[in-house]
Write a protein that holds these residues in place. Sequence first.
Motif, PDB file in Angstrom:
ATOM      1  N   ASP A  84      10.451  -4.570  59.903  1.00 37.57           N
ATOM      2  CA  ASP A  84       9.284  -3.930  60.514  1.00 37.57           C
ATOM      3  C   ASP A  84       9.713  -2.886  61.552  1.00 37.57           C
ATOM      4  O   ASP A  84       8.893  -2.368  62.304  1.00 37.57           O
ATOM      5  CB  ASP A  84       8.370  -4.990  61.139  1.00 37.57           C
ATOM      6  CG  ASP A  84       9.138  -5.959  62.041  1.00 37.57           C
ATOM      7  OD1 ASP A  84      10.392  -5.863  62.078  1.00 37.57           O
ATOM      8  OD2 ASP A  84       8.504  -6.799  62.699  1.00 37.57           O
ATOM      9  N   THR A  85      11.019  -2.560  61.593  1.00 38.10           N
ATOM     10  CA  THR A  85      11.514  -1.518  62.495  1.00 38.10           C
ATOM     11  C   THR A  85      12.140  -0.401  61.653  1.00 38.10           C
ATOM     12  O   THR A  85      12.444  -0.616  60.479  1.00 38.10           O
ATOM     13  CB  THR A  85      12.605  -2.047  63.454  1.00 38.10           C
ATOM     14  OG1 THR A  85      13.832  -2.207  62.707  1.00 38.10           O
ATOM     15  CG2 THR A  85      12.210  -3.377  64.073  1.00 38.10           C
ATOM     16  N   PRO A  86      12.338   0.786  62.259  1.00 36.16           N
ATOM     17  CA  PRO A  86      13.010   1.853  61.490  1.00 36.16           C
ATOM     18  C   PRO A  86      14.518   1.625  61.368  1.00 36.16           C
ATOM     19  O   PRO A  86      15.181   2.261  60.571  1.00 36.16           O
ATOM     20  CB  PRO A  86      12.714   3.123  62.303  1.00 36.16           C
ATOM     21  CG  PRO A  86      12.358   2.651  63.676  1.00 36.16           C
ATOM     22  CD  PRO A  86      11.857   1.245  63.561  1.00 36.16           C
ATOM     23  N   ASP A  87      15.062   0.694  62.164  1.00 38.95           N
ATOM     24  CA  ASP A  87      16.508   0.454  62.171  1.00 38.95           C
ATOM     25  C   ASP A  87      16.878  -0.615  61.158  1.00 38.95           C
ATOM     26  O   ASP A  87      17.170  -1.764  61.513  1.00 38.95           O
ATOM     27  CB  ASP A  87      16.963   0.028  63.572  1.00 38.95           C
ATOM     28  CG  ASP A  87      16.640   1.079  64.612  1.00 38.95           C
ATOM     29  OD1 ASP A  87      16.687   2.273  64.266  1.00 38.95           O
ATOM     30  OD2 ASP A  87      16.324   0.704  65.755  1.00 38.95           O
ATOM     31  N   THR A  88      16.850  -0.237  59.891  1.00 44.96           N
ATOM     32  CA  THR A  88      17.057  -1.221  58.842  1.00 44.96           C
ATOM     33  C   THR A  88      17.782  -0.578  57.666  1.00 44.96           C
ATOM     34  O   THR A  88      17.837   0.650  57.554  1.00 44.96           O
ATOM     35  CB  THR A  88      15.697  -1.801  58.389  1.00 44.96           C
ATOM     36  OG1 THR A  88      15.913  -2.785  57.388  1.00 44.96           O
ATOM     37  CG2 THR A  88      14.786  -0.725  57.835  1.00 44.96           C
ATOM     38  N   ALA A  89      18.377  -1.420  56.817  1.00 41.78           N
ATOM     39  CA  ALA A  89      18.989  -0.935  55.577  1.00 41.78           C
ATOM     40  C   ALA A  89      18.492  -1.770  54.405  1.00 41.78           C
ATOM     41  O   ALA A  89      19.163  -1.900  53.390  1.00 41.78           O
ATOM     42  CB  ALA A  89      20.515  -0.990  55.694  1.00 41.78           C
ATOM     43  N   ALA A  90      17.284  -2.333  54.550  1.00 43.40           N
ATOM     44  CA  ALA A  90      16.742  -3.237  53.526  1.00 43.40           C
ATOM     45  C   ALA A  90      16.098  -2.434  52.394  1.00 43.40           C
ATOM     46  O   ALA A  90      14.885  -2.276  52.318  1.00 43.40           O
ATOM     47  CB  ALA A  90      15.746  -4.200  54.155  1.00 43.40           C
ATOM     48  N   THR A  91      16.946  -1.961  51.493  1.00 40.90           N
ATOM     49  CA  THR A  91      16.502  -1.087  50.402  1.00 40.90           C
ATOM     50  C   THR A  91      15.526  -1.777  49.459  1.00 40.90           C
ATOM     51  O   THR A  91      14.529  -1.193  49.042  1.00 40.90           O
ATOM     52  CB  THR A  91      17.728  -0.630  49.598  1.00 40.90           C
ATOM     53  OG1 THR A  91      18.706  -0.118  50.503  1.00 40.90           O
ATOM     54  CG2 THR A  91      17.356   0.447  48.607  1.00 40.90           C
ATOM     55  N   MET A  92      15.819  -3.032  49.107  1.00 36.33           N
ATOM     56  CA  MET A  92      14.958  -3.735  48.149  1.00 36.33           C
ATOM     57  C   MET A  92      13.583  -4.021  48.755  1.00 36.33           C
ATOM     58  O   MET A  92      12.566  -3.927  48.081  1.00 36.33           O
ATOM     59  CB  MET A  92      15.613  -5.044  47.722  1.00 36.33           C
ATOM     60  CG  MET A  92      16.789  -4.849  46.787  1.00 36.33           C
ATOM     61  SD  MET A  92      16.270  -4.139  45.206  1.00 36.33           S
ATOM     62  CE  MET A  92      17.706  -4.553  44.207  1.00 36.33           C
ATOM     63  N   ALA A  93      13.562  -4.369  50.041  1.00 32.76           N
ATOM     64  CA  ALA A  93      12.294  -4.709  50.684  1.00 32.76           C
ATOM     65  C   ALA A  93      11.433  -3.462  50.913  1.00 32.76           C
ATOM     66  O   ALA A  93      10.222  -3.504  50.771  1.00 32.76           O
ATOM     67  CB  ALA A  93      12.552  -5.414  52.009  1.00 32.76           C
ATOM     68  N   LEU A  94      12.069  -2.342  51.262  1.00 34.41           N
ATOM     69  CA  LEU A  94      11.307  -1.185  51.741  1.00 34.41           C
ATOM     70  C   LEU A  94      11.481   0.085  50.914  1.00 34.41           C
ATOM     71  O   LEU A  94      10.789   1.065  51.135  1.00 34.41           O
ATOM     72  CB  LEU A  94      11.721  -0.878  53.192  1.00 34.41           C
ATOM     73  CG  LEU A  94      11.548  -2.017  54.203  1.00 34.41           C
ATOM     74  CD1 LEU A  94      12.222  -1.655  55.515  1.00 34.41           C
ATOM     75  CD2 LEU A  94      10.077  -2.328  54.430  1.00 34.41           C
ATOM     76  N   GLY A  95      12.426   0.081  49.977  1.00 40.70           N
ATOM     77  CA  GLY A  95      12.767   1.310  49.269  1.00 40.70           C
ATOM     78  C   GLY A  95      11.757   1.694  48.204  1.00 40.70           C
ATOM     79  O   GLY A  95      10.895   0.903  47.819  1.00 40.70           O
ATOM     80  N   THR A  96      11.875   2.946  47.758  1.00 39.96           N
ATOM     81  CA  THR A  96      11.043   3.428  46.664  1.00 39.96           C
ATOM     82  C   THR A  96      11.954   4.059  45.621  1.00 39.96           C
ATOM     83  O   THR A  96      13.099   4.412  45.902  1.00 39.96           O
ATOM     84  CB  THR A  96      10.024   4.480  47.150  1.00 39.96           C
ATOM     85  OG1 THR A  96      10.727   5.441  47.955  1.00 39.96           O
ATOM     86  CG2 THR A  96       8.928   3.852  47.977  1.00 39.96           C
TER      87      THR A  96
END
Lengths: 262, 396
Positions: free
Chosen positions: B262-274
């Motif tokens: 829920d922050t911009p400081d992330t690398a969670a591609t599967m959770a947030l990627g398109t």
Amino acid sequence: MKNRIDACFEQLKAKGEKALVTFVTAGDPDFDTTEKCVLEMFDKGADIIELGVPFSDPIAEGPVIQRASLRSLKGGTTLDKIFELVKKLRTKTDKPLLLMMYINTIFRYGTEKFFKSCAQYQIDGVIVPDLPFEERDEIAVQAEKYGIYNIYLVAPTSADRVAVIARESKGFLYVVSSLGVTGTRSEITTDFSTLLAPLDGIDVPCCIGFGISDAQQAKKMSQFSDGVIVGSAIVKIIEQQGSQAAPAVGEFVASLKEPLKG
Amino acid sequence: MGKTGRFGEYGGQYVPETVMTAVHELEAAYDKYKDDPEFNSELRTLYRDYANRPSMLYYAQKMTEDLGGAKIYIKREDLNHTGAHKINNVLGQVLLAKKMGKKRIIAETGAGQHGVATATACALFGLECEVYMGAEDCKRQSLNVYRMNLLGAKVTPVDSGTATLKDAINEAMRDWCSNIDTTFYCIGSVMGPHPYPTMVRDFQKIISEEIKAQLAEREGRLPDCVIACVGGGSNAMGAFYDFIEDKSVRLVGAEAAGRGIDTPDTAATMALGTLGIFHGMKSVFLQDEYGQIAPVYSISAGLDYPGVGPEHTYLRDSKRAEYIPINDEEAVCAFEYLSKTEGIIPAIESAHAVAAALKIAPTMDKDKILVINLSGRGDKDVYSIARYRGVDLVEE
């Protein structure tokens, strides 16, 4: 309606001239400057202009265009704003305009929506350096549907691929002058007569680009081709002179066009 | 796989024309050697005598008892030569490069593990080696920079963009465009244009093959769950691959959530990627609405990548594997937990997999078996963990 690129090469052929294709990164450092530079370049002899759509990770670009992309993105450039620029330009010029861009920009925008917008704003073609011939179906149907040319590239390593790619080319064939990314080179040593021999009998103009930075090189490269493409050398002037760059860009473009007039 | 080099719709070969011939050359060479008995025998010998394979499958009894759920095994890729799974892939690719007559190897590196492995293999084979590393990562992992230099490699810091892993890949690709005749690009993960995602997975699948054989010997059966961390996804593909057809085995990838999804400081591609197309492949990426690749963040330099290998995206879509985000705090706690509980200091990347196991194992019955792929060792991370905990380590 005939594609402006085809019309352009027909006129040049009739006049016995070679094409000068120039490049600027759209929105570098701002859209007013891009507009002025584009109009000035057309005025001083550019036949076709590529507008670079800045991408965060331009893997085919050397440092000059990388920096320009960064400046443009920092200024808030988006594809929609570039279409707005094209809309403005189209009230002032009817010469061919291309977008040079990375495939992810098209894909994310929506391929159908993108080419529909190209047609609406009167873009004539796209150059997508990270979309090789094998992956052309990614955009082929939509580009065809809206009459936008996908300009293919060939490189010094293309060998047997040159004829295959050329046969399906529309507008012109973009010949990458030498190995590597965009940017000036002190010398171009590619053996064009061998590389481009397979083009005999294939009716598509070819233009050489990557690393051409002065009138001498432009003249030399035009002997092997129907035109030359100059990008980084122009972007460098914009980098140095910022929003005041248009006159110097125009002067430089005039010097490049001179030896191409035949 | 449908079209060449595709996993469903993912994958492909989205690279500049200049490198297409090199990509085809590599494809042909890999097709030729992958089933070649001599090539495979050489590679197996290197794995055994040089890389210390097979890596041990260790029963983590204390951790099992502490968590009170599934029986936990740890696949000790951290005990490989150079301290991570990266060596499996590198030995394969550099051996292939040698067969292809290439004189120069280039690589990108994030945490430095792939760079160190590549520099190691190049020292062994007597090949010139240049490693591109984000300037930011060079600072975070200065020990690995020095290590690569010791091994005879040139390390080139990359200042462009976010000065991290993705920028190192950009620069390596630009180098490849310029030196295509002499140079072999040794990509460190299951990413990039075809054939890399397939080839790298094939060089890493020995992990799951060994887990299967070792567990059959110890327990006489398959595991119920296999967990691995995912950045680009090479150790996870290696740990999953031989179990994909064994539908009873749950496959879990732990990706880096950084300071949280829920922050911009992330690398969670599967959770947030398109869905996007970048670095030669169609897959899932962290990007904005215009397709500009997003800056990513994780405490782990090795998971600090805005994309993920195309086969993982395919496994996710087909519901064969699941991917869960693990944040910095959870990873650091798992780093400390494994150190104290089992006396094993994991790489901060691998600690993401340990953190996932800490969540999943207690929910499983005691007669179930869970395997953690411990992809690397944590010596390199001690400084940054200390910093995270507010301890300033200075060596006199």
